[in-house]
Design an enzyme around this catalytic site. Structure first.
Site, mmCIF file in Angstrom:
data_model
loop_
_atom_site.group_PDB
_atom_site.id
_atom_site.type_symbol
_atom_site.label_atom_id
_atom_site.label_comp_id
_atom_site.label_asym_id
_atom_site.label_seq_id
_atom_site.Cartn_x
_atom_site.Cartn_y
_atom_site.Cartn_z
ATOM 1 N N CYS A 190 0.791 -1.173 -0.069
ATOM 2 C CA CYS A 190 -0.089 -0.135 -0.111
ATOM 3 C C CYS A 190 0.866 1.253 0.032
ATOM 4 C CB CYS A 190 -1.018 -0.016 1.193
ATOM 5 S SG CYS A 190 -0.163 -0.517 2.757
ATOM 6 N N HIS A 225 -1.606 0.734 7.673
ATOM 7 C CA HIS A 225 -2.096 0.697 6.209
ATOM 8 C C HIS A 225 -2.035 1.915 5.836
ATOM 9 C CE1 HIS A 225 -3.874 -0.666 2.952
ATOM 10 N NE2 HIS A 225 -5.255 0.034 3.423
#
Lengths: 306, 486
Positions: free
Chosen positions: B167, B436
């Site tokens: 990510c 994340h």
């Protein structure tokens, strides 16, 4: 420029300008005049642009044949993303070809694969030097190399790919046996092998063990990973590579058992859905001062995190 | 496209050439020199009525000035001088065709005069609409289909497959793809590469990526080749699981900057001292560091290039406050004496950082990860950041003026516009150990989307401004055109 007749001199202009702005009412008139002129000029500019576009055909040329927007309309629904894919459903995994080794890799496991494949990571230099040192050795002698990066060695060289082909054949022939063997050995305690190494085990022990556990050897602790054969900590490639080196397929014993590296755990579709935890090692990373090359070194005062 | 003027103009050009137009235009439409400006200021009145308008024109045959209120028409009829030039924009009216006509040669004269005018005034070139050249006209004729970019379609949006904790890469790619000037560069196919097709050039890979984003396809993209290229050329990146989006961003810019040289000839490389690649044009600014000796007040100034600004977040509550603190003079103390070249001795000093030149894209890195020998932690403090940011207060010139309490503003400051608009925000969710990255990107003005790997959803500006913020990307609101007269 003889034809130009100057009606005014710069002196005239200057004195007129001061006359005008010294009187409040004429100054206001002048301001309004300037404002109107600017407005008219701007409007005229737009008109000329449109006229030019139509008269020369440029507008028609630029507009061309407009595509139908319908197929690309954004989906407005709380259950879907803009493309209309459900936000609950996972996207189907795809395979991609690794640019480094040309092997097909599951897309969701590509980054961990590439890290190993390129020999990167925190210990890359250590691994690289070890690889250089071990270059002369027999590449399949796992025992002397407590590395979890052996897969790189395994992937190069025609000798190994031939062996892999052979293995694939075996695999097909024996794929049905897989479950049977597994059920015969269901009573293994994964914690009991603390400190165990493959060197001390018999071929049979190794095989039975690898049907139960992941088995990849940790870089740091030198211990075997006792998690399941689908453990997310290690990649499919690592498991396969380990099995390739530990279960020497040329030994008659393993041939008779019908057990191959592909068989011992590692079902091909075992990739768990990727969960993103990119910061799991943030601490280590943040201590490392990024190495900037040549000119870019000048940038580092801003980037230093220490 | 028909921009060959008219028969009457062609006849005129055959007899007298285009120099009458060039002279009238260079003096009275776009004054290319101080002398020309004087002429324009003193003579732009109707020769018939003495008024400055409405809409002054000049006869192309005898340079007679008259207004469009009837006098230019009268002159044209009486003298049979059928061509006259509008003095605001330099367009030619043909009295026989009874319309304004457009001639490619005259248009090019007009363009080059505008350039000279801007240069003579020392201002940036005003905007003019795109005029395709003959090759581009052919291409436009041959390829008739047009794809529209609107706030109602997914054109320009694409999800990115997570390749196993990637990510950090996906959010940086989303920010780069939505950088307006970078998009214009790549969709304009400006990268000419010598290694084309080799698969070794990251700039080519990004170019392909832009095509993918605007292809209209909806399935998520797999950026495995991009990741491989960046890791191959930025070996210091320490493996995927330790990746930081900021570090990846800087490494990506560095590789792109190096690969831009693939399209440049060896001889050109050595000629230019300062790199002029698209990455440097967009992302590089100049950071000025002034060290002032407390004994003799001697100043030592250095200017270093920067791609982003890392800001401390402990304390201030807004981006502007962070920047204010970043550009504040700081006393270096007795433990950090610096050798003053004036005093020829080690002296205490103050140091101040200011922005000497601003990049087109200003990237801010909020230092949310704190690492000391005692503690490692993430600082989740709220830092507000605006959608529109004026960078003027943090400029070197401005700071100097403020410090000197000098009210006489620099004349060059008159034309300066340092406004920036937010176009991408990268967020880190979660803790130091498990987290994340997601990104908010602006597809076009007022149209925001949240990019969470393969998932792209609509977002409001409010969502964006309420988010925590880790990397903030601002784009210059008004672009100036360089006057590059060759």
């Amino acid at each position: 420029m003889n034809t130009i007749v100057s009606e005014l001199s710069m002196n005239d202009l200057n004195s007129k300008f001061f006359d005008i702005i010294q009187n409040e009412s004429t100054a206001e008139d002048a301001a309004n005049f300037i404002f109107d002129s600017v407005c008219e000029d701007v409007t005229l500019g737009v008109l000329f642009e449109v006229h030019h576009g139509i008269k020369t055909g440029l507008t028609e040329l630029l507009e061309g044949e407009k595509e139908d927007e319908e197929p690309y309309k954004i989906v407005n629904s709380p259950e879907c993303d803009v493309f209309g894919f459900s936000i609950l459903k996972k996207t189907p995994d795809a395979n991609c070809s690794c640019p480094n080794c040309d092997r097909p890799v599951s897309a969701t496991r590509f980054a961990p694969h590439l890290e190993k494949c390129m020999g990167m990571g925190r210990n890359s230099s250590r691994i690289a030097s070890r690889r250089i040192a071990s270059n002369s050795r027999e590449p399949t002698s796992y025992a002397g190399l407590p590395s979890d990066d052996e897969d790189d060695v395994d992937w190069s060289g025609t000798l190994h790919s031939e062996r892999r082909k052979r293995r694939m054949k075996n695999n097909k022939r024996n794929s049905k046996i897989h479950n049977g063997i597994r059920s015969n050995n269901g009573n293994h305690n994964p914690d009991s092998n603390d400190g165990a190494t493959y060197e001390t085990m018999s071929a049979n022990e190794k095989k039975n063990l690898l049907l139960q556990i992941c088995g990849v050897v940790s870089e740091h602790t030198k211990k075997l990973c006792t998690r399941s054969t689908r453990c997310p900590q290690h990649t499919e490639e690592q498991r396969r590579a380990l099995r390739n080196s530990v279960l020497e397929p040329s030994t008659p014993e393993s041939q008779s058992m019908g057990l191959t590296a592909e068989d011992a755990g590692s079902p091909p579709d075992s990739s768990p859905s990727s969960s993103c935890s990119s910061s799991s090692r943030k601490r280590d990373r943040h201590r490392a001062v990024p190495k900037m090359k040549n000119k870019r070194e000048k940038l580092s005062p801003l980037n230093g995190r220490d | 496209m028909n921009d060959a003027g008219c028969l009457h103009l062609s006849n005129f050009k055959a007899a007298k050439g285009s120099s009458p137009y060039k002279i009238v235009h260079g003096f009275f439409v776009a004054s290319t020199s101080y002398e020309a400006r004087r002429y324009k200021a003193t003579s732009c009145l109707c020769f018939s009525c003495g008024q400055p308008g409405p809409r002054l024109h000049s006869c192309l045959h005898c340079i007679y000035f008259a207004c469009y209120g009837g006098h230019i028409q009268e002159h044209s009829k009486n003298k049979k001088h059928f061509l006259y030039v509008d003095l605001s924009y330099g367009n030619v009216f043909c009295a026989q065709c009874q319309d304004y006509i457009y001639d490619r040669e005259l248009t090019e004269i007009s363009q080059s005069n505008r350039l000279l005018e801007a240069k003579s005034l020392g201002i940036s070139l005003p905007f003019t609409p795109w005029l395709p050249n003959s090759n581009e006209v052919l291409a436009l004729k041959r390829l008739r289909k047009r794809r529209l970019i609107s706030p109602h379609t997914t054109i320009g949006l694409r999800g990115l497959q997570n390749l196993g904790s990637t990510c950090f890469m996906n959010c940086i790619v989303q920010a780069l793809i939505h950088t307006p000037l970078l998009r214009d560069y790549f969709l304009g196919e400006r990268h000419k590469c010598k290694t084309q097709g080799s698969g070794k050039c990251l700039v080519c890979e990004v170019s392909k990526l832009f095509q993918e984003f605007y292809s209209g396809a909806k399935t998520p993209l797999t950026l495995h080749r991009l990741l491989h290229l960046i890791w191959t050329h930025a070996r210091h990146l320490a493996g995927y699981e330790q990746q930081d989006a900021h570090e990846f961003f800087i490494a990506t810019l560095d590789v792109l900057h190096r690969h831009c040289m693939n399209g440049v000839d060896e001889t050109e490389k050595n000629e230019k001292e300062r790199c002029n690649c698209i990455i440097d044009q967009i992302f590089t600014g100049g950071l000025q560091s002034d060290v002032v000796c407390t004994s003799c007040s001697g100043v030592s100034t250095t200017i270093d290039p920067f791609w982003d600004i890392s800001l401390d977040v402990a304390g201030p509550g807004s981006l502007q406050a962070c920047l204010e603190r970043f550009t504040r003079a700081e006393h270096l103390g007795s433990a950090a004496k610096i050798k003053c070249s004036n005093c020829r001795a080690y002296r205490e000093s103050t140091k101040q950082l200011t922005l000497e030149t601003l990049p087109i894209v200003a990237s801010f890195h909020l230092k949310r990860f704190e690492h000391s020998s005692q503690i490692d932690r993430k600082i989740s403090a709220f830092v507000s950041f605006p959608a529109e940011l004026d960078m003027t207060p943090f400029m070197s010139t401005h700071r100097r003026a403020v410090d000197a309490a000098d009210n006489n503003n620099d004349p060059e400051g008159l034309f300066e516009d340092n406004r920036y608009s937010l176009f991408a925000v990268v967020n880190h969710l979660g803790s130091l150990d498990a987290g994340h990255y997601t990104a908010y990107v602006r597809q076009m003005k007022g149209s925001w989307f949240k990019c969470d790997d393969h998932m792209i959803t609509r977002a409001s500006l409010r969502d964006v401004l309420d988010s925590e913020g880790y990397l903030l990307f601002y784009h210059k609101t008004v672009l100036e055109y360089e006057c590059d007269v060759s």
